[in-house]
Write a protein that holds these residues in place. Sequence first.
Motif, PDB file in Angstrom:
ATOM      1  N   ARG A  22       1.090  -1.037   0.163  1.00  0.00           N
ATOM      2  CA  ARG A  22       0.162   0.239   0.005  1.00  0.00           C
ATOM      3  C   ARG A  22       0.882   1.230  -0.018  1.00  0.00           C
ATOM      4  NH1 ARG A  22      -1.747   1.958   4.644  1.00  0.00           N
ATOM      5  NH2 ARG A  22      -1.541  -0.019   5.669  1.00  0.00           N
ATOM      6  N   THR A  30      -1.567  -5.027  -3.307  1.00  0.00           N
ATOM      7  CA  THR A  30      -2.397  -4.603  -2.023  1.00  0.00           C
ATOM      8  C   THR A  30      -3.826  -5.320  -2.352  1.00  0.00           C
ATOM      9  OG1 THR A  30      -1.443  -2.270  -2.269  1.00  0.00           O
ATOM     10  CG2 THR A  30      -3.456  -2.515  -0.766  1.00  0.00           C
ATOM     11  N   SER A  58     -10.277  -1.504   5.711  1.00  0.00           N
ATOM     12  CA  SER A  58     -10.983  -0.285   4.860  1.00  0.00           C
ATOM     13  C   SER A  58     -10.479   0.736   5.571  1.00  0.00           C
ATOM     14  CB  SER A  58     -12.507  -0.681   5.071  1.00  0.00           C
ATOM     15  OG  SER A  58     -12.905  -0.489   6.278  1.00  0.00           O
ATOM     16  N   ARG A  60      -7.439   1.670   7.136  1.00  0.00           N
ATOM     17  CA  ARG A  60      -6.119   1.800   7.102  1.00  0.00           C
ATOM     18  C   ARG A  60      -5.713   2.996   6.324  1.00  0.00           C
ATOM     19  NH1 ARG A  60      -2.112  -3.471   7.073  1.00  0.00           N
ATOM     20  NH2 ARG A  60      -1.936  -2.976   9.367  1.00  0.00           N
ATOM     21  N   GLN A  63      -5.971   3.879   2.392  1.00  0.00           N
ATOM     22  CA  GLN A  63      -6.056   2.541   1.419  1.00  0.00           C
ATOM     23  C   GLN A  63      -6.539   2.902   0.281  1.00  0.00           C
ATOM     24  OE1 GLN A  63      -5.722  -0.370   1.001  1.00  0.00           O
ATOM     25  NE2 GLN A  63      -6.521  -1.335   2.978  1.00  0.00           N
TER      26      GLN A  63
END
Length: 442
Positions: A22, A30, A58, A60, A63
Amino acid sequence: MENTGNLDAAIEQLLNVEKQMRLEGDVAGTKKAATDILQLCFEGRAWKTLNDQIVLLSKRRGQLKQAVTAMVQQAMQYIDETPDLETRIELIKTLNNVSAGKIYVEIERARLVKKLSKIKEEQGLIAEAADLMQEIAVETFGAMAKTEKIAFILEQVRLCLDRQDYVRAQILSRKISPRVFDADPSKEKKKTKEGDTVVEEAPADIPSLLELKRIYYELMIRYYSHNNDYLEICRCYKAIHDIPSVKEDSAQWIPVLRKICWYLVLAPHDPMQSSLLNSTLEDKNLSELSNFKLLLKQLVTMEVIQWTSLWNTYKDEFENEKTLLGGSLGDNAAEDLKERIIEHNILVVSKYYSRITLKRLAELLCFSIQEAEKHLSDMVVSKALVAKIDRPMGIVCFQTAKDSNDILNSWSTNLEILLDLVEKSCHLIHKETMVHKTALKV
């Protein structure tokens, strides 16, 4: 315990990989790491861990949208594999919360809400199911297939009708234009240009456009039946009758055509009803329903209809409608039918008489003078007819009072016609004279 420890260790390892990918901005890496975590939870049947990991991933920092989309789509495949209803609802709610407010997973959210509302409906909570469905405005979703949008809105309308919320049902039904059902799907598939929104394919369980057309008109029949709007119900049945699959199958079009005939008779007299009446009489299929053809012809013919003989002839047919498609014609249908025949008879009398006594009118209608006066007054109030009653003299006048301008215009028109006739006669006399003169010279 050992399996749980192994699962946690594997998830922790994949979370580190996901973080690395990510931060590097690797979309494919990812997505793979996030979906692998969900797959591990699913294979281990750790449903609570699955829900926790979906929320965690969701939220993070930074994201990627593609990763969230892939996660939601993957988790949606696990919904039908859940061991019990409670787990299923929990998973749907988790996915719902994750996808809320994210435009890139709006279609997935709409499908999740539809699944949840179906569960609520099966539990008998129709009001809750309808409220859930109304939260989603699919008409604004550019990437959703047209048939899926229509199916979703129709589901919203159906739930509103089930909870007897007729006002909201009407508002939702107006989001669908009836013209959309007449479009040719083969002509609509255009090549997408760069930058255009890519429209997704509709799921396999979504009905075709023609099937949706039938569902739409059946729901509208339910809505109009609430108000006893017979003419609109008739138009809905007319649209169903025009569907190719219905036209080709006599088992389907016969009950539909019967309903069209009944609702035409029940509808109040106006230009739209008259137009539909004449177009239905021209339908070739009506020749197979001779009784109904005769009924419609009686309404078109300017003759007084005897109510008792008509009712005796068609009573059994009227009662049989309860067992056919669409069910009963309505609680007040028999009374309304009698009312329509009376209206027809009064209109017939008004065509033939400019002035008539109330006693004679009552005789023609087979009523008492009071009843005849009441029905005539109702028609005048509803503006279906122009009439004046001289109660002391007991005379009804169907002529409208003309003002001085109308009388002058009428006299001017008549004078113009007279002068045209005189001119034409002079021309013919002159022609005859010329012919005879020529004959004498020869």
